[in-house]
Design a protein around this motif. Structure first.
Motif, PDB file in Angstrom:
ATOM      1  N   ALA A 244     -22.281  14.794  73.623  1.00 51.89           N
ATOM      2  CA  ALA A 244     -23.033  15.497  72.424  1.00 51.89           C
ATOM      3  C   ALA A 244     -23.578  17.239  73.052  1.00 51.89           C
ATOM      4  O   ALA A 244     -23.886  17.329  72.338  1.00 51.89           O
ATOM      5  CB  ALA A 244     -22.874  14.903  71.397  1.00 51.89           C
ATOM      6  N   LEU A 245     -25.052  15.820  73.285  1.00 53.59           N
ATOM      7  CA  LEU A 245     -26.294  16.712  74.501  1.00 53.59           C
ATOM      8  C   LEU A 245     -25.825  17.887  75.288  1.00 53.59           C
ATOM      9  O   LEU A 245     -26.019  18.685  74.058  1.00 53.59           O
ATOM     10  CB  LEU A 245     -27.253  15.933  74.260  1.00 53.59           C
ATOM     11  N   ILE A 246     -24.479  17.565  75.934  1.00 48.87           N
ATOM     12  CA  ILE A 246     -23.894  18.653  76.928  1.00 48.87           C
ATOM     13  C   ILE A 246     -23.607  20.185  76.029  1.00 48.87           C
ATOM     14  O   ILE A 246     -23.691  21.373  76.197  1.00 48.87           O
ATOM     15  CB  ILE A 246     -23.556  17.898  77.909  1.00 48.87           C
ATOM     16  N   GLY A 247     -22.955  19.156  74.984  1.00 46.25           N
ATOM     17  CA  GLY A 247     -22.397  20.233  74.405  1.00 46.25           C
ATOM     18  C   GLY A 247     -22.950  21.588  73.606  1.00 46.25           C
ATOM     19  O   GLY A 247     -23.027  22.648  73.955  1.00 46.25           O
ATOM     20  N   GLU A 248     -24.161  20.555  73.160  1.00 47.95           N
ATOM     21  CA  GLU A 248     -24.942  21.462  72.054  1.00 47.95           C
ATOM     22  C   GLU A 248     -25.517  22.463  73.070  1.00 47.95           C
ATOM     23  O   GLU A 248     -26.000  23.841  73.113  1.00 47.95           O
ATOM     24  CB  GLU A 248     -25.859  20.587  71.304  1.00 47.95           C
ATOM     25  N   LEU A 249     -26.165  21.843  74.334  1.00 47.93           N
ATOM     26  CA  LEU A 249     -26.885  22.629  75.335  1.00 47.93           C
ATOM     27  C   LEU A 249     -26.104  24.247  76.115  1.00 47.93           C
ATOM     28  O   LEU A 249     -26.236  25.014  75.580  1.00 47.93           O
ATOM     29  CB  LEU A 249     -27.426  22.268  76.141  1.00 47.93           C
ATOM     30  N   LEU A 250     -25.054  24.063  75.923  1.00 44.63           N
ATOM     31  CA  LEU A 250     -24.057  25.030  75.894  1.00 44.63           C
ATOM     32  C   LEU A 250     -23.702  25.662  75.113  1.00 44.63           C
ATOM     33  O   LEU A 250     -23.676  27.130  75.638  1.00 44.63           O
ATOM     34  CB  LEU A 250     -22.620  24.317  77.177  1.00 44.63           C
ATOM     35  N   ALA A 251     -23.834  25.068  74.372  1.00 40.95           N
ATOM     36  CA  ALA A 251     -23.503  26.236  72.574  1.00 40.95           C
ATOM     37  C   ALA A 251     -24.950  27.109  72.715  1.00 40.95           C
ATOM     38  O   ALA A 251     -24.772  28.175  72.927  1.00 40.95           O
ATOM     39  CB  ALA A 251     -23.382  25.725  71.335  1.00 40.95           C
ATOM     40  N   PHE A 252     -25.853  26.567  73.069  1.00 42.42           N
ATOM     41  CA  PHE A 252     -26.937  27.143  72.511  1.00 42.42           C
ATOM     42  C   PHE A 252     -27.460  28.123  73.740  1.00 42.42           C
ATOM     43  O   PHE A 252     -28.173  29.273  74.348  1.00 42.42           O
ATOM     44  CB  PHE A 252     -28.242  26.871  72.555  1.00 42.42           C
ATOM     45  N   GLY A 253     -27.126  28.106  75.059  1.00 45.85           N
ATOM     46  CA  GLY A 253     -27.164  28.065  76.333  1.00 45.85           C
ATOM     47  C   GLY A 253     -26.325  29.834  75.841  1.00 45.85           C
ATOM     48  O   GLY A 253     -26.624  31.373  76.225  1.00 45.85           O
ATOM     49  N   THR A 254     -24.927  29.756  75.696  1.00 51.82           N
ATOM     50  CA  THR A 254     -23.870  30.686  75.173  1.00 51.82           C
ATOM     51  C   THR A 254     -23.980  31.772  73.897  1.00 51.82           C
ATOM     52  O   THR A 254     -24.824  33.093  74.286  1.00 51.82           O
ATOM     53  CB  THR A 254     -22.811  29.654  74.599  1.00 51.82           C
ATOM     54  N   LEU A 255     -24.719  31.588  73.472  1.00 46.53           N
ATOM     55  CA  LEU A 255     -26.308  32.306  72.755  1.00 46.53           C
ATOM     56  C   LEU A 255     -27.036  32.821  73.313  1.00 46.53           C
ATOM     57  O   LEU A 255     -27.124  34.064  72.840  1.00 46.53           O
ATOM     58  CB  LEU A 255     -26.623  31.278  70.791  1.00 46.53           C
ATOM     59  N   GLY A 256     -28.142  32.341  73.917  1.00 44.00           N
ATOM     60  CA  GLY A 256     -28.644  32.542  74.590  1.00 44.00           C
ATOM     61  C   GLY A 256     -27.684  33.723  75.423  1.00 44.00           C
ATOM     62  O   GLY A 256     -28.739  34.991  75.546  1.00 44.00           O
TER      63      GLY A 256
END
Length: 113
Positions: free
Chosen positions: A52-64
């Motif tokens: 779940a943490l990896i997915g959230e980091l990827l999502a916020f990385g996409t936003l970045g």
């Protein structure tokens, strides 16, 4: 689990929105990524914590990445978001100031009685 939600969220956003410009495509991808991993917020206290943490980091990385592309291509996404947030903040500040003024007037009237 979380990476699947991320991918499906982005795919749904691209499939079910009307995209006319590259900026709209970027907004759809970022919004779909964030929306896709929202389902995994409650999994942070069980065995799927790392995924779940990896997915959230990827999502916020996409936003970045979208924000970097916005700055590079001058799409105006950040300015639009900041303007909408500023409008809401000023609206609430005005509402709070109105309530404070009302309370102040009530207290002044009560002190005269």
């Amino acid at each position: 689990m979380s990476k699947t939600h991320l991918t499906v969220g982005m795919a749904d956003a691209l499939a079910f929105t009307s995209i006319n410009t590259p900026a709209e495509c970027a907004i759809a991808i970022a919004g779909g990524a964030i929306g896709g991993v929202l389902a995994d917020v409650d999994t942070l206290d069980n065995d799927y914590h790392a995924d779940a943490l990896i997915g959230e980091l990827l999502a916020f990385g996409t936003l970045g990445i979208v924000f970097v592309l916005d700055h590079f291509f001058k799409w105006g996404i950040c300015n639009s978001i900041a303007g909408k947030i500023a409008n809401k903040v000023f609206m609430w500040l005005g509402f709070i100031a109105t309530i404070e003024l009302f309370i102040y007037r009530v207290l002044v009237i009560m002190s005269l009685i």
